[in-house]
Design a protein around this motif. Structure first.
Motif: not given
Length: 191
Positions: A155-162, A75-79
């Motif tokens: 959702k990847s956004e939820y994983i990363v934000s948590t 999510f953060s590096e490759l998207d």
């Protein structure tokens, strides 16, 4: 077998539940999907996975960390939107009960970098031998015969934000530190 065991435990847990929230098992039964991946990862998919997992050791008993770090990296590096995080239950037939577990898919194929398909790997790990670094003994596209996975895509956004909020990886379904937000219906994370 897995669904029946989860249903039995959900019914028992709900009889004893005084908090007015879903059981972990009921949450997975209501929102989860059965994994049916039966094709091995291609060489390109395997190298993609290895590239993301190079910074972590993919240790046994660290499924949430392993799967969340792969999700975080993608999510953060490759998207590329090729990785999907799942959390739910796995049944390997080796134990007596299903295990709360996390894994990812790559292009829709399961990639469980935590559990080894080698039945002797756990004993070797406890004896101090490191896990197989190339991940070739893990579930890479083909679910072993007799194993079952039932999980909720998140959702990847939820994983990363948590992960960033808590500065750690942990179960998102059994997230007691944050008051079980998924089980109390205060958050929705399904894709």
């Amino acid at each position: 077998m897995l669904r029946e065991q989860l249903l039995q435990k959900a019914e028992l847990t709900e009889k004893l539940n005084s908090r007015g929230m879903l059981s972990q098992e009921r949450y997975v039964l209501n929102n989860g999907v059965k994994m049916t991946s039966s094709e091995p990862l291609t060489e390109e998919q395997y190298l993609f996975l290895r590239n993301m997992s190079n910074t972590i050791k993919c240790l046994p008993k660290e499924c949430f960390y392993n799967a969340q770090m792969i999700t975080f990296t993608e999510f953060s590096e490759l998207d590329t939107k090729r990785v999907q995080y799942y959390e739910g239950y796995v049944w390997t037939g080796r134990g007596m009960i299903p295990i709360l577990h996390a894994w990812v898919t790559i292009d829709g194929k399961i990639a469980d970098v935590t559990l080894s398909t080698d039945p002797e790997s756990a004993q070797r790990f406890f004896d101090g031998e490191p896990p197989q670094e190339d991940l070739k003994d893990r579930v890479l596209g083909v679910i072993p015969e007799g194993w079952e996975y039932l999980g909720v895509p998140m959702k990847s956004e939820y994983i990363v934000s948590t992960m960033l909020k808590n500065m750690e990886a942990r179960s998102l379904i059994d997230n007691w530190k944050d008051g079980w937000p998924l089980l109390t219906n205060s958050e929705s994370v399904a894709t």
